[in-house]
Scaffold this active site. Structure first.
Site, PDB file in Angstrom:
ATOM      1  N   GLU A  43       0.872  -1.162   0.000  1.00 15.70           N
ATOM      2  CA  GLU A  43       0.000   0.000   0.000  1.00 15.70           C
ATOM      3  C   GLU A  43       0.917   1.221   0.000  1.00 15.70           C
ATOM      4  O   GLU A  43       1.796   1.330   0.869  1.00 15.70           O
ATOM      5  CB  GLU A  43      -0.876  -0.013   1.256  1.00 15.70           C
ATOM      6  N   ARG A 267       4.956 -13.013   9.579  1.00 11.98           N
ATOM      7  CA  ARG A 267       5.652 -11.766   9.272  1.00 11.98           C
ATOM      8  C   ARG A 267       6.966 -11.707  10.029  1.00 11.98           C
ATOM      9  O   ARG A 267       7.148 -12.354  11.054  1.00 11.98           O
ATOM     10  CB  ARG A 267       4.784 -10.538   9.522  1.00 11.98           C
ATOM     11  N   LYS A 277       4.007   0.823  10.130  1.00 19.47           N
ATOM     12  CA  LYS A 277       4.157   2.059   9.358  1.00 19.47           C
ATOM     13  C   LYS A 277       3.664   3.250  10.163  1.00 19.47           C
ATOM     14  O   LYS A 277       4.197   4.344  10.034  1.00 19.47           O
ATOM     15  CB  LYS A 277       3.369   1.955   8.052  1.00 19.47           C
TER      16      LYS A 277
HETATM   17  P1  ATP Z   1       1.534  -1.897   8.107  1.00 13.05           P
HETATM   18  O1  ATP Z   1       0.571  -2.839   8.752  1.00 13.05           O
HETATM   19  O2  ATP Z   1       2.693  -1.520   8.952  1.00 13.05           O
HETATM   20  O3  ATP Z   1       0.892  -0.716   7.439  1.00 13.05           O
HETATM   21  P2  ATP Z   1       1.326  -3.550   5.864  1.00 13.05           P
HETATM   22  O4  ATP Z   1       1.522  -4.974   6.115  1.00 13.05           O
HETATM   23  O5  ATP Z   1      -0.079  -3.097   5.790  1.00 13.05           O
HETATM   24  O6  ATP Z   1       2.172  -2.737   6.925  1.00 13.05           O
HETATM   25  P3  ATP Z   1       1.613  -3.381   3.060  1.00 13.05           P
HETATM   26  O7  ATP Z   1       2.113  -2.269   2.255  1.00 13.05           O
HETATM   27  O8  ATP Z   1       0.179  -3.719   2.979  1.00 13.05           O
HETATM   28  O9  ATP Z   1       2.036  -3.080   4.551  1.00 13.05           O
HETATM   29  O10 ATP Z   1       2.476  -4.675   2.816  1.00 13.05           O
HETATM   30  C1  ATP Z   1       2.816  -5.178   1.546  1.00 13.05           C
HETATM   31  C2  ATP Z   1       3.197  -6.620   1.670  1.00 13.05           C
HETATM   32  O11 ATP Z   1       4.297  -6.775   2.562  1.00 13.05           O
HETATM   33  C3  ATP Z   1       2.057  -7.435   2.234  1.00 13.05           C
HETATM   34  O12 ATP Z   1       1.929  -8.614   1.468  1.00 13.05           O
HETATM   35  C4  ATP Z   1       2.467  -7.724   3.632  1.00 13.05           C
HETATM   36  O13 ATP Z   1       1.930  -8.931   4.074  1.00 13.05           O
HETATM   37  C5  ATP Z   1       3.996  -7.747   3.534  1.00 13.05           C
HETATM   38  N1  ATP Z   1       4.598  -7.389   4.817  1.00 13.05           N
HETATM   39  C6  ATP Z   1       4.374  -6.275   5.539  1.00 13.05           C
HETATM   40  N2  ATP Z   1       5.053  -6.309   6.694  1.00 13.05           N
HETATM   41  C7  ATP Z   1       5.741  -7.480   6.712  1.00 13.05           C
HETATM   42  C8  ATP Z   1       6.623  -8.112   7.642  1.00 13.05           C
HETATM   43  N3  ATP Z   1       6.946  -7.547   8.808  1.00 13.05           N
HETATM   44  N4  ATP Z   1       7.147  -9.324   7.319  1.00 13.05           N
HETATM   45  C9  ATP Z   1       6.832  -9.890   6.140  1.00 13.05           C
HETATM   46  N5  ATP Z   1       6.013  -9.362   5.240  1.00 13.05           N
HETATM   47  C10 ATP Z   1       5.456  -8.165   5.504  1.00 13.05           C
HETATM   48 MG    MG Z   2      -1.575  -3.611   4.380  1.00 14.76          MG
END
Ligand code: ATP
Ligand code: MG
Length: 564
Positions: A43, A267, A277
């Site tokens: 995102e 994760r 984030k």
């Molecule tokens: P946040 O919850 O901090 O906003 P997010 O997971 O929503 O982070 P996205 O931009 O939606 O962030 O993530 C893109 C991809 O990266 C998704 O497929 C997510 O599952 C993966 N991802 C995010 N954080 C991690 C992590 N700590 N370890 C592994 N994969 C991750």
């Molecule tokens: Mg997300």
């Protein structure tokens, strides 16, 4: 797991991880004609962090291993928090990690198709427009043990729903006035099936679609369908989405579209840092750090500026593998891979961070000479360089004691050490200021030990680094350390604030004296300062002042602390 040197599997075959097993079975059974297409779906509401790096390495790595491809898809379904600044940084970071996407797509590319599918769902009697407030909807959903209550608007006719939904799209209603919900089962044991919201009204300018849309799809309505539109074969996401999977499948089945499948892995969490984030944004906004690319941040741009290499991150991601249960990886493990990679590629230089002057009294006044030094003992092709030597040099304050205690093998009165690549010297006496602080050491050298070689087989126990006082240049060195003092930052109680655990010592700036050629280096250039650690030139450097960032120390000083 706080060992300094974890066991790292090198050449030996490792067993397949569960995702590889699934993909190999699919290929064997001829599913999708053996095709593998994954996607990385960030995102664009923040900068990528090391957790995303894990996901990138996994998605791109799996596709590559099985002759497939990976799409980069921006999940831009919430215009309120998203921005092109983030889109650009994400692309830069994925490229820097060493991956190439097959296609660059945006969920917003599919808004029209998603809208049409929503109309289809309404026509099938499987979606309705709900006028309840957000709060009413939330309360009506029930709990895990109590079934939900049906909305009074649940039984609107197909015609009325189609009309209202179109008017939602046309901007006739205020934010929050109405939502579109799937009509599934308000008593379903999986809460996500209790008439999930598909669309909400948001009158906000979107960074790509402008003001064309004022209804925006929810994650569950968008994600699987986007996968399906792109014919994604394996949609890999993190564990918290496993409860969404049945709904993902339900939409795919109900719409009778390409059957992408979702698989979940744990994760990545790291000790001594935060990866949400929201928290990272807060650290930036409130100036706890200098920006998203502050070298203490776990963001990809931060660790890049810190001097980490893509190879180190890829090796780290490979080593930690994929887990099905949440776990926390020790930050030291990441640093281990950084050291391992930099050891191979970083040229050595000498730098003195806390200087003490040494005058070699039997070295001819006015004389200087050049001595040959090896650039990288791990890489013969890096060659050698000439370094200047003279009567006055600087050594680290720590490398001298007037009286050497037992097992202190560095310079002391009457004790001989080797100056790296130069000579054996022995301290004779010291000069002190009025407060008794040592300000200068006098020493003698053995001209026959040139190059640091023993002239007669006599041994010296210690070798220390140095710079020539006449030739050394001043640089600023930023000594970075962990951003937080607490190991389990993901484990705070509700009344604990993560900001209370910021490490007040996470940045110290010192002026150092370095070999003269270091002032000609460019931002990003990486070096090992012998006996100290790995450093890289920071982008804040100017022609007047070169700044070095400490990437990582040579040894892990946190292992002991962490073990407590
Ligand atoms: P946040 O919850 O901090 O906003 P997010 O997971 O929503 O982070 P996205 O931009 O939606 O962030 O993530 C893109 C991809 O990266 C998704 O497929 C997510 O599952 C993966 N991802 C995010 N954080 C991690 C992590 N700590 N370890 C592994 N994969 C991750
Ligand atoms: Mg997300």
């Amino acid at each position: 797991m706080s060992d300094n040197k974890p066991e790292v599997s090198g050449a030996e075959e490792r067993t397949l991880n569960f995702l590889e097993e699934i993909i190999e079975e699919d290929i064997k059974s001829g599913k999708h004609g053996g095709r593998v297409l994954t996607r990385f779906p960030p995102e664009p509401n923040g900068y990528l962090h090391i957790g995303h790096a894990k996901s990138i390495c996994l998605n791109f790595g799996l596709a590559k291993k099985y002759g497939g491809q990976t799409n980069l898809r921006f999940d831009d379904t919430n215009p309120v928090k998203e921005d092109v600044e983030y889109v650009d940084s994400i692309k830069e970071d994925v490229k820097w990690l060493g991956f190439e996407w097959a296609n660059e797509f945006y969920a917003s590319d599919y808004f029209e198709q998603l809208y049409l599918w929503a109309c289809e769902l309404i026509k099938k009697g499987k979606a309705y427009v709900d006028d309840q407030t957000q709060e009413e909807i939330r309360l009506g959903r029930g709990t895990v043990t109590v079934p939900g209550k049906e909305s009074p608007y649940r039984n609107r006719s197909v015609e009325e729903n189609l009309d209202l939904f179109e008017r939602m799209k046309n901007g006739e209603f205020e934010n929050g006035a109405k939502v579109l919900r799937a009509k599934i089962d308000m008593a379903h044991t999986n809460m996500f099936f209790r008439d999930p919201i598909l669309y909400r009204i948001i009158h906000t300018h979107h960074h790509r679609t402008g003001d064309k849309w004022c209804i925006y799809p929810m994650y569950d309505w968008a994600h699987g369908q986007c996968d399906s539109i792109e014919n994604i074969t394996h949609s890999i996401c993190t564990l918290e989405f496993d409860v969404h999977r049945p709904l993902y499948d339900w939409f795919v089945d109900t719409l009778e579209i390409f059957p992408s499948k979702q698989y979940e892995f744990a994760r990545l969490n790291l000790t001594y840092t935060v990866m949400s984030k929201r928290k990272l944004l807060e650290l930036v906004k409130n100036n706890y750090v200098s920006g998203w690319d502050d070298p203490r941040m776990p963001t990809i741009c931060g660790i890049r500026r810190r001097g980490y290499t893509p190879e180190a991150i890829r090796n780290f991601a490979e080593r930690i593998g994929v887990a099905k249960r949440d776990n926390v990886i020790d930050f030291s493990l990441l640093e281990f891979f950084v050291r391992e990679d930099l050891n191979k590629r970083a040229e050595r230089r000498m730098a003195v961070l806390n200087p003490l002057k040494v005058v070699i009294t039997n070295y001819p006044e006015g004389q200087t000479e050049e001595l040959e030094a090896v650039n990288n003992p791990e890489a013969a092709e890096a060659g050698t360089r000439m370094i200047p030597f003279g009567r006055e040099i600087f050594i680290e304050r720590d490398d001298f004691m007037e009286v050497a205690p037992k097992k202190y093998f560095r310079l002391a009165i009457g004790q001989e050490v080797r100056l790296r690549y130069a000579y054996f010297i022995k301290a004779t006496d010291v000069v002190k200021d009025v407060d008794g602080n040592i300000i200068e050491v006098h020493a003698t050298y053995d001209p026959a030990s040139r190059g640091g070689n023993s002239p007669d087989g006599r041994k010296v126990q210690g070798t220390i680094h140095w710079v020539s006082a006449e030739h050394a240049k001043k640089v600023d060195v930023r000594l970075y350390d962990r951003l937080f003092t607490r190991q389990d930052m993901d484990n705070l109680t509700e009344d604990e604030d993560y900001k209370d655990f910021l490490n007040p010592e996470s940045l110290k700036v010192v002026e150092a004296l370095v070999e003269p050629d270091l002032t000609t280096k460019k931002p990003g250039d990486k070096f090992q300062f012998e006996r100290i650690g790995y450093f890289c030139v920071d982008s804040d450097s100017t022609d007047e002042k070169i700044i070095f960032n400490r990437t990582v120390t040579l040894k892990d000083s946190w292992a002991k602390i962490a073990g407590k």
